[in-house]
Design a protein around this motif. Structure first.
Motif, short mmCIF file in Angstrom:
data_model
loop_
_atom_site.label_atom_id
_atom_site.label_comp_id
_atom_site.label_asym_id
_atom_site.label_seq_id
_atom_site.Cartn_x
_atom_site.Cartn_y
_atom_site.Cartn_z
N ASN A 297 36.44 -11.86 -49.02
CA ASN A 297 35.26 -11.89 -48.14
C ASN A 297 35.71 -11.73 -46.87
O ASN A 297 35.54 -12.59 -46.02
CB ASN A 297 34.28 -13.00 -48.49
N ILE A 298 37.04 -11.22 -46.49
CA ILE A 298 37.57 -10.80 -45.32
C ILE A 298 36.53 -10.16 -44.28
O ILE A 298 36.23 -9.14 -44.68
CB ILE A 298 38.92 -10.26 -45.43
N PRO A 299 36.04 -10.64 -43.05
CA PRO A 299 35.10 -9.98 -42.22
C PRO A 299 36.03 -9.12 -41.50
O PRO A 299 37.12 -9.08 -41.52
CB PRO A 299 34.56 -11.04 -41.23
N LEU A 300 35.34 -8.19 -41.04
CA LEU A 300 35.95 -7.18 -39.77
C LEU A 300 36.29 -7.78 -38.55
O LEU A 300 35.28 -8.43 -37.85
CB LEU A 300 35.04 -5.99 -39.60
N LEU A 301 37.57 -8.05 -38.17
CA LEU A 301 37.92 -8.78 -36.89
C LEU A 301 38.10 -7.65 -35.88
O LEU A 301 37.97 -8.08 -34.71
CB LEU A 301 39.20 -9.42 -37.12
N ALA A 302 38.48 -6.52 -36.21
CA ALA A 302 39.00 -5.46 -35.16
C ALA A 302 37.80 -4.55 -34.71
O ALA A 302 37.32 -4.02 -35.47
CB ALA A 302 40.07 -4.66 -35.57
N ASN A 303 37.46 -4.65 -33.57
CA ASN A 303 36.13 -3.70 -32.81
C ASN A 303 36.80 -2.34 -32.57
O ASN A 303 37.06 -2.05 -31.23
CB ASN A 303 35.56 -4.40 -31.69
N LEU A 304 37.32 -1.63 -33.50
CA LEU A 304 37.75 -0.31 -33.42
C LEU A 304 37.13 0.91 -33.83
O LEU A 304 36.42 0.54 -34.81
CB LEU A 304 39.06 -0.56 -33.98
N GLN A 305 36.95 1.88 -33.41
CA GLN A 305 36.40 3.10 -33.87
C GLN A 305 37.22 3.43 -35.13
O GLN A 305 38.59 3.23 -35.03
CB GLN A 305 36.62 4.09 -32.82
N PRO A 306 36.51 4.08 -36.21
CA PRO A 306 35.11 4.31 -36.11
C PRO A 306 34.02 3.35 -36.73
O PRO A 306 33.02 3.80 -36.46
CB PRO A 306 35.25 5.37 -37.21
N SER A 307 34.55 2.16 -36.79
CA SER A 307 33.73 0.93 -37.21
C SER A 307 33.15 0.17 -36.11
O SER A 307 32.03 -0.33 -36.00
CB SER A 307 34.09 0.06 -38.28
N GLY A 308 33.71 0.43 -34.79
CA GLY A 308 33.51 -0.38 -33.62
C GLY A 308 33.46 0.62 -32.48
O GLY A 308 33.32 1.92 -32.47
N LYS A 309 33.89 0.14 -31.33
CA LYS A 309 33.81 0.86 -30.11
C LYS A 309 35.24 1.07 -29.32
O LYS A 309 35.28 1.81 -28.56
CB LYS A 309 32.64 0.31 -28.88
N TYR A 310 36.30 0.11 -29.55
CA TYR A 310 37.45 0.31 -28.87
C TYR A 310 38.49 1.22 -29.62
O TYR A 310 38.09 1.81 -30.57
CB TYR A 310 37.93 -1.03 -28.87
N PHE A 311 39.75 1.35 -28.93
CA PHE A 311 40.59 2.43 -29.37
C PHE A 311 42.09 1.65 -29.70
O PHE A 311 42.17 0.61 -28.92
CB PHE A 311 40.85 3.31 -28.34
N MET A 312 43.04 2.28 -30.03
CA MET A 312 44.30 1.62 -30.49
C MET A 312 44.96 1.08 -29.35
O MET A 312 45.63 0.10 -29.11
CB MET A 312 45.04 2.69 -30.99
N GLU A 313 44.69 1.87 -28.11
CA GLU A 313 45.39 1.47 -26.79
C GLU A 313 44.89 -0.03 -26.27
O GLU A 313 45.56 -0.78 -26.27
CB GLU A 313 45.09 2.64 -25.82
N ASP A 314 43.58 0.03 -26.63
CA ASP A 314 42.90 -1.50 -26.29
C ASP A 314 43.24 -2.30 -27.28
O ASP A 314 43.44 -3.52 -26.81
CB ASP A 314 41.43 -1.24 -26.55
N PHE A 315 43.45 -2.24 -28.73
CA PHE A 315 44.10 -2.92 -29.48
C PHE A 315 45.37 -3.54 -29.06
O PHE A 315 45.59 -4.72 -29.03
CB PHE A 315 44.16 -2.31 -30.76
N TYR A 316 46.39 -2.92 -28.75
CA TYR A 316 47.62 -3.18 -28.34
C TYR A 316 47.48 -4.19 -27.15
O TYR A 316 48.07 -5.29 -26.95
CB TYR A 316 48.40 -1.87 -28.04
N TYR A 317 46.64 -3.89 -26.08
CA TYR A 317 46.46 -4.50 -25.01
C TYR A 317 46.03 -6.07 -25.17
O TYR A 317 46.21 -7.03 -24.55
CB TYR A 317 46.06 -3.90 -23.89
N ALA A 318 45.03 -5.99 -26.24
CA ALA A 318 44.39 -7.24 -26.75
C ALA A 318 45.51 -8.00 -27.41
O ALA A 318 45.01 -9.45 -27.77
CB ALA A 318 43.13 -6.78 -27.35
N GLY A 319 46.66 -7.46 -27.70
CA GLY A 319 47.49 -8.51 -28.55
C GLY A 319 47.89 -7.83 -29.91
O GLY A 319 49.01 -8.26 -30.43
N GLY A 320 47.54 -6.67 -30.16
CA GLY A 320 47.94 -5.88 -31.35
C GLY A 320 47.85 -6.48 -32.61
O GLY A 320 46.91 -7.35 -32.81
#
Length: 569
Positions: A297-320
């Protein structure tokens, strides 16, 4: 190092044999001492101008070489077949297994002590790992990195918007000129898709399996830190050879379970399933479809498209990925060994999250729905997959009338026909797009909404096929139906008007037909015929396994080892 270098079997010989091996390397200006006593490191490069995601790899390879030289190794770069998802026809997936064969034989047949895999676009990553796993030398992966976030009329856009733009164009909301401008705005730098599509999913898979150095998954291709990572990876592979740290030491059952856990938390592509199954079968780890159900029952932690709104670039800046894996610390196999030679927890324990809207916590997740659900029933005895975080909650338990397309040509001819007998409660069914039937299992599973329904504002429907879906896609889409229609699976006998029931929570996909009726209809099916009687496509259609086994060729499972077939000199 106690073990003799494998390359010594070539370059350390005396007499005619050693003369031939060394002399023809020296014509490149290589002095003799480079070929004796140093680990020879192959850089397996999928650079190609026909693979735009990987078009910067010659430059990236130079950074790898610097690291290899620095650590006392000798680099040799070699090409293998490259698969560009955007250009190749009929589908890149048809050739994934061919690339794996190229990689396996190129590594095994040459004087290499270790390998750096340079991969980026969707199929290049699993293909290279599959091939390398069958040889089992010390191996490290360097991904090419995602492209920078697209910018269009003041909005961030990415590959996922292709599907939205397409529907807007088909419904007349978007003009030819607007679509033309958007395409340049979307792909504004080197790198693969900027969302959690299949390429990014594969990069995360690599890091969560322990096959790369930390932060490999998300550093943008255009960021100079991608070159630094490549340099450090080049240095590390030399140490791995000296330590004799092989793929089989890293790719354990626990490593695969870590990758599945991480994939759930990032909202990774459904293609993850078919590729991880194939890799596991190459290295000899028992992995099956049921292992992908989100039992933790692992929840979704990454707010990334296509399931969320952010992008891989944002993911890296947030800590990757290290920052996200730190949130999963309690549910990971923390002592799994990585290419660093250390437990995987060493890759993430000192990481930090710099944007909680981007990377959520287990206590306050972005979405409780995550991972990949495997459904079974009389329509897919061996399983089918669905990505809940990209689906519509209202359609997760749905019963509807089948609207059937016999093949991709039938679908294209009918989907925009105003006379198509379909409504928003219908279930779209596409047959004969599986591994054998297409051949190659294309990304056509997320069928477009019929034009007549688009005009009414319908944005999602239940869609079922034996094909795949782009990791950048979204919707209530059931994929990888196994057995596929082409080999006589129940999908083959579904007719217009049949009632289909999907219950994601119960893991069920059924067509409401009696067993006698299913048997009767199957008895009327025509036998499958290969598309061609020659070449690789014939080989593929004759020997490819079904989706629930990874769609590898049956004769490629397992490994060949590091020994050459014959010593020709």
């Amino acid at each position: 190092m106690d073990k003799e270098l494998r390359s010594r079997q070539w370059f350390g010989r005396k007499g005619k044999d050693g003369f031939i091996y060394r002399a023809w390397m020296k014509n490149q200006g290589i002095p003799a001492h480079e070929l004796q006593g140093k680990p020879v490191i192959g850089i397996c490069n999928t650079w190609s101008e026909l693979t735009p995601c990987n078009a910067h790899f010659r430059e990236l390879a130079e950074s790898v070489k610097h690291g290899i030289y620095e650590a006392g190794g000798f680099p040799v770069e070699f090409p293998v077949m490259s698969l560009g998802e955007t250009l190749i026809k009929p589908t890149a997936m048809l050739y994934r297994n061919l690339v794996s064969m190229d990689v396996e034989e190129s590594i095994r047949a040459n004087p290499l002590d270790g390998v750096v895999l340079l991969c980026g676009c969707d199929k290049t990553t699993p293909a290279l790992i599959m091939g390398a796993a069958s040889v089992n030398l010390p191996t490290i992966v360097v991904s090419g990195g995602p492209m920078l976030t697209g910018k269009y009329r003041g909005q961030d856009i990415s590959t996922s918007d292709v599907w939205r733009f397409s529907e807007a164009y088909r419904s007349g909301v978007m003009s030819d000129e607007e679509l033309f401008v958007a395409e340049a705005c979307m792909t504004r730098s080197r790198g693969h898709c900027a969302v959690m599509g299949t390429a990014s999913t594969m990069a995360c898979m690599v890091e969560s399996l322990g096959l790369s150095l930390p932060e490999n998954a998300a550093i943008p291709a255009a960021d100079s830190r991608r070159k630094v990572l490549a340099h450090l990876s080049g240095s590390r592979i030399v140490d791995m050879v000296n330590e004799d740290l092989k793929l089989s030491d890293i790719l354990t059952r626990q490593a695969f379970e870590n990758a599945i856990t991480v994939n759930a938390a990032i909202g990774g592509s459904t293609n993850f399933v078919i590729h991880l199954l194939a890799i596991a079968a190459r290295i000899g780890v028992d992995l099956g479809m049921d292992d992908f159900n989100n039992i933790k029952n692992i929840p979704l932690l990454a707010n990334l498209q296509p399931s969320g709104k952010y992008f891989m670039e944002d993911f890296y800046y947030a800590g990757g990925l290290p920052a996200l894996m730190k949130e999963l610390h309690a549910v990971l196999h923390r002592d799994s060994i990585t290419v660093s030679g250390k437990p995987i927890e060493e890759n993430y324990l000192r990481s930090e999250c710099f944007n909680r809207d981007m990377i959520a916590t287990m206590d306050k997740p972005f979405n409780l729905l995550a991972g990949i659900v495997v459904v079974k029933g009389n329509l897919c005895e061996n399983g089918a997959v669905l990505k809940p975080s990209a689906a519509s909650p209202a359609l997760m338990n749905h019963t509807g009338r089948a609207v059937v397309f016999e093949n991709i040509e039938d679908y294209k001819a009918k989907i925009d026909d105003p006379n198509l007998d379909v409504d928003e409660t219908s279930v779209l069914v596409l047959k004969n797009v599986g591994p054998k039937g297409y051949p190659g299992m294309p990304e056509v599973g997320n069928m477009s909404i019929p034009k007549k329904l688009l005009e009414k504002g319908v944005t999602d429907m239940v869609r079922i096929s034996d094909g795949r879906m782009s990791g950048t896609g979204f919707g209530t889409v059931v994929l990888h139906v196994s057995p596929e229609a082409a080999i006589g699976g129940t999908l083959a006998i579904v007719q217009n008007g049949d009632i289909i029931h999907l219950d994601v929570a119960a893991g069920l996909l059924q067509v409401e037909l009696t067993e006698d009726e299913i048997i009767r209809r199957k008895g009327e099916l025509q036998p499958f015929e290969n598309l061609t009687s020659r070449g690789y496509v014939w080989l593929y259609q004759t020997h490819v396994e079904q989706a629930h086994l990874g769609a590898d060729m049956v004769f490629l499972k397992g490994g060949s080892g590091t020994g050459v077939l014959r010593d020709s000199h």
